[in-house]
Design an enzyme around this catalytic site. Structure first.
Site, short mmCIF file in Angstrom:
data_model
loop_
_atom_site.label_atom_id
_atom_site.label_comp_id
_atom_site.label_asym_id
_atom_site.label_seq_id
_atom_site.Cartn_x
_atom_site.Cartn_y
_atom_site.Cartn_z
CB ILE A 1 -22.74 56.07 75.14
CG1 ILE A 1 -23.04 56.79 73.80
CG2 ILE A 1 -22.19 57.02 76.20
CD1 ILE A 1 -24.25 57.66 73.82
CG ASN B 1 -23.80 70.13 83.55
OD1 ASN B 1 -23.26 71.06 82.96
ND2 ASN B 1 -23.12 69.30 84.32
CG ASP C 1 -21.71 65.74 81.45
OD1 ASP C 1 -20.89 65.82 80.53
OD2 ASP C 1 -22.15 66.72 82.06
CB THR D 1 -33.79 58.48 81.97
OG1 THR D 1 -32.58 57.96 81.39
CG2 THR D 1 -34.81 58.79 80.90
N GLY D 2 -31.41 59.91 84.11
CA GLY D 2 -30.55 59.63 85.26
C GLY D 2 -30.84 60.62 86.37
CE1 TYR E 1 -29.56 67.49 85.35
CE2 TYR E 1 -30.35 67.96 83.16
CZ TYR E 1 -29.48 68.21 84.20
OH TYR E 1 -28.52 69.19 84.06
#
Length: 189
Positions: free
Chosen positions: A19, A32, A42, A126-127, A129
């Protein structure tokens, strides 16, 4: 498997990739609530954008789960980063799917408010978390398609999925939605 869908004036596209290399008007950060960086997407976005991104996010006062805030893109190809905070997955918590949908919807709304016409999303939550990708894909795609049916500002909404299994699950879900008759045929070309 379908990797592209036309919804009115918006192309919804699924690709496998990084990305941080996207040249859309904005990329979405799976952030977060502190907005001060972290791991996964992130961390990659903060590393790619450079230290000015952290300086800007320090002044935003964090962000609630299900909401989104915008910053500059700095050293990234994208002019902006929209920081969306998805939920930590909890199987028996009925509010979790709505919070995930809200993170996508709020990102799109923030883009509209800033006159953006293209945006790239990761697979939010989906990582680390722990949101199951198949469930997250359904929520993400349904939310984006519904938004595109009502708002014609975006020419391109791209999902940039880091690994092949995630990309494949998103493609399968897009094919299911497109072929399932959930939408008017005039809305999906």
């Amino acid at each position: 498997m379908q990797s592209k869908l036309q919804v009115k004036q918006t192309t919804i596209e699924l690709i496998q990739g990084d990305i941080t290399h996207q040249d859309t008007d904005a990329i979405v950060n799976a952030a977060n609530s502190s907005l001060l960086g972290g791991g996964g997407v992130d961390g990659a976005i903060h590393n790619g954008a450079g230290p000015d991104l952290l300086r800007e996010t320090q002044n935003l006062g964090g962000c609630r789960t299900g909401d989104a805030k915008i910053t500059g893109g700095y050293r990234l190809k994208a002019k902006y980063v929209i920081h969306a905070v998805g939920p930590i997955y909890q199987r028996n918590n009925d509010s979790v799917p709505g919070l995930l949908a809200s993170a996508y919807r709020r990102s799109l709304e923030v883009g509209v408010a800033n006159n953006l016409t293209s945006i790239a999303f990761p697979s939010i939550s989906t990582g680390a978390y722990g949101y199951p990708v198949n469930q997250a894909a359904e929520i993400a795609l349904q939310t984006v398609i519904e938004f595109a049916q009502l708002n014609v500002q975006y020419a391109l909404i791209r999902f940039v999925l880091f690994d092949h299994p995630t990309w494949q699950l998103f493609c399968e879900e897009l094919s299911r939605i497109a072929g399932g008759g959930d939408y008017q045929s005039s809305d999906i070309v």
